[in-house]
Design an enzyme around this catalytic site. Structure first.
Site, PDB file in Angstrom:
ATOM      1  N   SER A 139     -49.001   6.715  41.598  1.00 44.32           N
ATOM      2  CA  SER A 139     -48.213   5.437  41.540  1.00 44.32           C
ATOM      3  C   SER A 139     -48.715   4.870  42.866  1.00 44.32           C
ATOM      4  CB  SER A 139     -46.807   5.576  41.390  1.00 44.32           C
ATOM      5  OG  SER A 139     -46.417   6.092  40.257  1.00 44.32           O
TER       6      SER A 139
ATOM      7  N   GLU B 173     -54.145   0.420  35.803  1.00 43.46           N
ATOM      8  CA  GLU B 173     -54.809   0.105  36.821  1.00 43.46           C
ATOM      9  C   GLU B 173     -55.936   1.186  37.330  1.00 43.46           C
ATOM     10  OE1 GLU B 173     -52.079  -2.210  40.370  1.00 43.46           O
ATOM     11  OE2 GLU B 173     -51.549  -0.115  39.770  1.00 43.46           O
TER      12      GLU B 173
ATOM     13  N   ASN C 160     -47.044  -1.346  42.016  1.00 46.31           N
ATOM     14  CA  ASN C 160     -45.813  -1.023  42.636  1.00 46.31           C
ATOM     15  C   ASN C 160     -45.613  -1.651  44.045  1.00 46.31           C
ATOM     16  OD1 ASN C 160     -44.748   0.932  41.024  1.00 46.31           O
ATOM     17  ND2 ASN C 160     -46.386   2.052  41.409  1.00 46.31           N
TER      18      ASN C 160
HETATM   19  N1  CAA Z   1     -42.542   6.319  24.023  1.00 46.97           N
HETATM   20  C1  CAA Z   1     -42.985   5.482  23.142  1.00 46.97           C
HETATM   21  N2  CAA Z   1     -42.382   4.444  22.366  1.00 46.97           N
HETATM   22  C2  CAA Z   1     -41.531   3.975  23.232  1.00 46.97           C
HETATM   23  C3  CAA Z   1     -40.804   4.262  24.192  1.00 46.97           C
HETATM   24  C4  CAA Z   1     -41.253   5.508  24.630  1.00 46.97           C
HETATM   25  N3  CAA Z   1     -40.917   6.088  25.728  1.00 46.97           N
HETATM   26  N4  CAA Z   1     -39.816   3.590  24.694  1.00 46.97           N
HETATM   27  C5  CAA Z   1     -39.727   2.597  23.716  1.00 46.97           C
HETATM   28  N5  CAA Z   1     -40.799   2.856  22.674  1.00 46.97           N
HETATM   29  C6  CAA Z   1     -41.057   1.947  21.717  1.00 46.97           C
HETATM   30  C7  CAA Z   1     -39.980   1.954  20.672  1.00 46.97           C
HETATM   31  O1  CAA Z   1     -40.083   3.298  19.891  1.00 46.97           O
HETATM   32  C8  CAA Z   1     -40.041   0.635  20.138  1.00 46.97           C
HETATM   33  O2  CAA Z   1     -41.081   0.684  18.933  1.00 46.97           O
HETATM   34  P1  CAA Z   1     -40.624  -0.001  17.607  1.00 46.97           P
HETATM   35  O3  CAA Z   1     -41.252  -1.374  17.675  1.00 46.97           O
HETATM   36  O4  CAA Z   1     -41.575   0.759  16.735  1.00 46.97           O
HETATM   37  O5  CAA Z   1     -39.300  -0.016  17.426  1.00 46.97           O
HETATM   38  C9  CAA Z   1     -40.509  -0.197  21.050  1.00 46.97           C
HETATM   39  O6  CAA Z   1     -41.187   0.571  21.958  1.00 46.97           O
HETATM   40  C10 CAA Z   1     -39.159  -0.922  21.773  1.00 46.97           C
HETATM   41  O7  CAA Z   1     -38.434  -0.135  22.145  1.00 46.97           O
HETATM   42  P2  CAA Z   1     -36.811  -0.252  22.039  1.00 46.97           P
HETATM   43  O8  CAA Z   1     -36.647  -1.203  20.947  1.00 46.97           O
HETATM   44  O9  CAA Z   1     -36.231   0.910  21.916  1.00 46.97           O
HETATM   45  O10 CAA Z   1     -36.637  -1.331  23.198  1.00 46.97           O
HETATM   46  P3  CAA Z   1     -36.988  -2.616  23.863  1.00 46.97           P
HETATM   47  O11 CAA Z   1     -37.450  -3.604  23.189  1.00 46.97           O
HETATM   48  O12 CAA Z   1     -36.060  -2.749  25.016  1.00 46.97           O
HETATM   49  O13 CAA Z   1     -38.436  -1.804  24.746  1.00 46.97           O
HETATM   50  C11 CAA Z   1     -39.414  -1.245  26.557  1.00 46.97           C
HETATM   51  C12 CAA Z   1     -38.424  -1.149  25.673  1.00 46.97           C
HETATM   52  C13 CAA Z   1     -40.746  -1.266  25.810  1.00 46.97           C
HETATM   53  C14 CAA Z   1     -39.476   0.186  27.678  1.00 46.97           C
HETATM   54  C15 CAA Z   1     -39.167  -2.460  27.251  1.00 46.97           C
HETATM   55  O14 CAA Z   1     -37.768  -2.493  27.864  1.00 46.97           O
HETATM   56  C16 CAA Z   1     -40.282  -2.765  28.471  1.00 46.97           C
HETATM   57  O15 CAA Z   1     -41.127  -3.322  28.325  1.00 46.97           O
HETATM   58  N6  CAA Z   1     -39.612  -2.451  29.691  1.00 46.97           N
HETATM   59  C17 CAA Z   1     -40.151  -2.671  30.821  1.00 46.97           C
HETATM   60  C18 CAA Z   1     -41.120  -1.551  30.935  1.00 46.97           C
HETATM   61  C19 CAA Z   1     -41.954  -1.589  32.509  1.00 46.97           C
HETATM   62  O16 CAA Z   1     -41.852  -2.455  33.185  1.00 46.97           O
HETATM   63  N7  CAA Z   1     -42.714  -0.454  32.722  1.00 46.97           N
HETATM   64  C20 CAA Z   1     -43.639  -0.294  33.927  1.00 46.97           C
HETATM   65  C21 CAA Z   1     -42.790   0.382  34.668  1.00 46.97           C
HETATM   66  S1  CAA Z   1     -43.593   0.536  36.310  1.00 46.97           S
HETATM   67  C22 CAA Z   1     -44.868   1.843  36.195  1.00 46.97           C
HETATM   68  O17 CAA Z   1     -45.049   2.514  35.025  1.00 46.97           O
HETATM   69  C23 CAA Z   1     -45.703   2.166  37.223  1.00 46.97           C
HETATM   70  C24 CAA Z   1     -45.261   3.258  38.093  1.00 46.97           C
HETATM   71  O18 CAA Z   1     -46.062   3.693  38.904  1.00 46.97           O
HETATM   72  C25 CAA Z   1     -43.919   3.344  38.429  1.00 46.97           C
HETATM   73  P1  NAD Z   2     -42.119  14.009  35.519  1.00 43.69           P
HETATM   74  O1  NAD Z   2     -41.371  14.520  36.546  1.00 43.69           O
HETATM   75  O2  NAD Z   2     -41.765  13.457  34.227  1.00 43.69           O
HETATM   76  O3  NAD Z   2     -43.353  14.988  35.139  1.00 43.69           O
HETATM   77  C1  NAD Z   2     -44.162  15.701  36.012  1.00 43.69           C
HETATM   78  C2  NAD Z   2     -44.550  17.187  35.362  1.00 43.69           C
HETATM   79  O4  NAD Z   2     -45.649  17.714  36.327  1.00 43.69           O
HETATM   80  C3  NAD Z   2     -43.507  18.201  35.033  1.00 43.69           C
HETATM   81  O5  NAD Z   2     -43.485  18.339  33.702  1.00 43.69           O
HETATM   82  C4  NAD Z   2     -43.851  19.119  36.174  1.00 43.69           C
HETATM   83  O6  NAD Z   2     -43.543  20.256  35.741  1.00 43.69           O
HETATM   84  C5  NAD Z   2     -45.313  19.101  36.090  1.00 43.69           C
HETATM   85  N1  NAD Z   2     -45.794  19.708  37.407  1.00 43.69           N
HETATM   86  C6  NAD Z   2     -45.423  19.677  38.644  1.00 43.69           C
HETATM   87  N2  NAD Z   2     -46.304  20.283  39.392  1.00 43.69           N
HETATM   88  C7  NAD Z   2     -47.483  20.535  38.787  1.00 43.69           C
HETATM   89  C8  NAD Z   2     -48.476  21.428  38.837  1.00 43.69           C
HETATM   90  N3  NAD Z   2     -48.763  21.884  40.240  1.00 43.69           N
HETATM   91  N4  NAD Z   2     -49.336  21.781  38.029  1.00 43.69           N
HETATM   92  C9  NAD Z   2     -48.985  21.272  36.689  1.00 43.69           C
HETATM   93  N5  NAD Z   2     -47.662  20.729  36.372  1.00 43.69           N
HETATM   94  C10 NAD Z   2     -47.043  20.370  37.230  1.00 43.69           C
HETATM   95  O7  NAD Z   2     -43.181  12.766  36.564  1.00 43.69           O
HETATM   96  P2  NAD Z   2     -43.782  11.575  35.761  1.00 43.69           P
HETATM   97  O8  NAD Z   2     -42.595  10.656  35.726  1.00 43.69           O
HETATM   98  O9  NAD Z   2     -44.277  11.845  34.458  1.00 43.69           O
HETATM   99  O10 NAD Z   2     -44.663  11.214  36.848  1.00 43.69           O
HETATM  100  C11 NAD Z   2     -45.893  11.834  37.068  1.00 43.69           C
HETATM  101  C12 NAD Z   2     -46.858  11.008  37.871  1.00 43.69           C
HETATM  102  O11 NAD Z   2     -46.986   9.886  37.383  1.00 43.69           O
HETATM  103  C13 NAD Z   2     -46.692  11.039  39.427  1.00 43.69           C
HETATM  104  O12 NAD Z   2     -47.589  10.660  40.163  1.00 43.69           O
HETATM  105  C14 NAD Z   2     -46.069   9.353  39.175  1.00 43.69           C
HETATM  106  O13 NAD Z   2     -46.001   8.740  40.623  1.00 43.69           O
HETATM  107  C15 NAD Z   2     -46.900   8.910  38.193  1.00 43.69           C
HETATM  108  N6  NAD Z   2     -46.307   7.743  37.467  1.00 43.69           N
HETATM  109  C16 NAD Z   2     -45.074   7.616  37.303  1.00 43.69           C
HETATM  110  C17 NAD Z   2     -44.626   6.609  36.435  1.00 43.69           C
HETATM  111  C18 NAD Z   2     -43.164   6.546  35.824  1.00 43.69           C
HETATM  112  O14 NAD Z   2     -42.499   5.407  35.430  1.00 43.69           O
HETATM  113  N7  NAD Z   2     -42.461   7.642  35.951  1.00 43.69           N
HETATM  114  C19 NAD Z   2     -45.379   5.589  36.020  1.00 43.69           C
HETATM  115  C20 NAD Z   2     -46.806   5.590  36.486  1.00 43.69           C
HETATM  116  C21 NAD Z   2     -47.366   6.567  37.251  1.00 43.69           C
END
Ligand code: CAA
Ligand code: NAD
Length: 282
Positions: free
Chosen positions: A119, A152, A190
């Site tokens: 991330s 990305e 992020n």
């Molecule tokens: N896996 C698979 N499908 C999923 C799911 C999951 N974990 N979560 C939701 N869905 C699907 C549902 O099954 C549903 O599908 P249908 O149309 O077939 O019913 C659809 O998505 C919509 O879901 P819900 O109706 O339950 O709920 P919602 O309309 O609120 O949508 C959401 C859920 C898609 C998560 C929406 O709230 C959303 O877009 N949220 C923002 C997500 C976001 O910003 N993601 C980026 C996070 S940052 C990141 O990822 C980077 C990082 O490094 C941290």
């Molecule tokens: P998570 O905690 O759901 O899963 C991580 C998995 O990796 C666990 O099942 C753990 O057992 C396994 N693991 C840890 N060390 C390991 C090793 N040495 N060998 C094999 N498996 C190992 O975490 P996540 O949310 O899936 O995040 C995973 C990565 O993706 C991180 O780098 C995170 O920053 C990135 N990421 C997360 C998100 C998010 O929204 N959670 C979105 C984009 C990217």
């Protein structure tokens, strides 16, 4: 450079999602984790998602069965010897990722591309743990992977043009849109998102509003599909904290300082949806 076989390291929420969309696109994929129980949990989630797609009429039973057949539980990290691409999705810690990349480098044939779903960590530093920095790249999927269409693509200092092209082509084959960004802490996604999430946590910390109040403001006022605190719970509060810490250190800029309340939640083990408790209970 054609990618025909993939391995995903880490079967958590991101790794299982990446394996799911890879198999849906018709590519064989090996799913690996430290323990078989984590692989089985990942596979159960994928099966549930496919079953839901069948129920909703978006996928045929034949297509579901074919996609499931393409996913093989890993017998060990040595399976990486037979793939063209490894996508790593393990914990967001440089020491752990560097160790895995160094192991993969020793196992994989020279042509294999090593991608990280990190991330926020520098791809250039991850690449330096290998002897093939030109074949190391960031492939940053968004959560939930089956739903979100952005990937990305992060080019490290030494990443080859042909590797960037192969990963951009694969991203499109998976039905997603690649956006290339430079190798800076937090990339674009992020850098923008986590500052908002951190500010939302500060609003709760300072008693400005409840978590429900903060999330309602952003949902009703800004049309966000979910509020920043519900989103933080979805991402995982440990991951949110790691990302903020990496940006805080990487830019030496106080605007990324993690809110003390976030640190406290992580210390308490309130990591969000994956453990049933974060800003909300699940
Ligand atoms: N896996 C698979 N499908 C999923 C799911 C999951 N974990 N979560 C939701 N869905 C699907 C549902 O099954 C549903 O599908 P249908 O149309 O077939 O019913 C659809 O998505 C919509 O879901 P819900 O109706 O339950 O709920 P919602 O309309 O609120 O949508 C959401 C859920 C898609 C998560 C929406 O709230 C959303 O877009 N949220 C923002 C997500 C976001 O910003 N993601 C980026 C996070 S940052 C990141 O990822 C980077 C990082 O490094 C941290
Ligand atoms: P998570 O905690 O759901 O899963 C991580 C998995 O990796 C666990 O099942 C753990 O057992 C396994 N693991 C840890 N060390 C390991 C090793 N040495 N060998 C094999 N498996 C190992 O975490 P996540 O949310 O899936 O995040 C995973 C990565 O993706 C991180 O780098 C995170 O920053 C990135 N990421 C997360 C998100 C998010 O929204 N959670 C979105 C984009 C990217």
């Amino acid at each position: 450079m054609s990618i025909k076989k993939v391995m995903v390291i880490g079967a958590g929420q991101m790794g299982s999602g990446i394996a799911q969309v890879t198999a849906e696109a018709g590519l064989p994929v090996i799913l690996h984790d430290v323990e078989d129980k984590f692989i089985q949990k990942g596979l159960a989630g994928i099966t549930k998602n496919f079953d839901r797609a069948v129920e909703k009429g978006r996928m045929s039973v034949v297509a579901r069965d074919a996609a499931l057949k393409l996913i093989t539980p890993s017998g060990g990290i040595a399976d990486a010897a037979g793939v063209d691409l490894v996508v790593e999705a393990i914990v967001e810690k440089m020491t752990v990722k560097a160790k895995v990349f160094s192991e993969l480098d020793a196992i994989c044939p020279p042509h294999t591309i090593l991608a990280s779903n990190t991330s926020s960590l520098p791809i250039t530093e991850i690449a330096a743990a290998t002897k093939r920095p030109e074949k190391v790249i960031g492939m940053h999927f968004m959560n939930p992977v089956p739903v979100m269409t952005l990937v990305e693509i992060i080019r490290g200092l030494a990443t080859d043009d042909s590797v960037c092209k192969a990963i951009a082509d694969l991203t499109m084959k998976l039905g997603k849109s690649p956006v290339e960004v430079r190798d800076v802490p937090g990339f674009v996604s992020n850098r923008v998102l986590q500052v908002m999430i951190n500010e939302a946590v500060f609003c709760v910390y300072e008693g400005v509003a409840t978590p429900e109040g903060v999330d309602s403001v952003m949902k009703l006022g800004m049309n966000h599909p979910m509020g920043p605190l519900a989103l933080a719970d979805l991402i995982g509060l440990d991951t949110v904290l790691y990302i903020l810490q990496i940006m805080h250190e990487g830019y030496a800029d106080s605007k990324y300082r993690p809110c003390p309340l976030l640190r406290q939640y992580v210390m308490a083990g309130w990591l969000g949806k994956k453990v049933g408790r974060g800003f909300y209970t699940y």
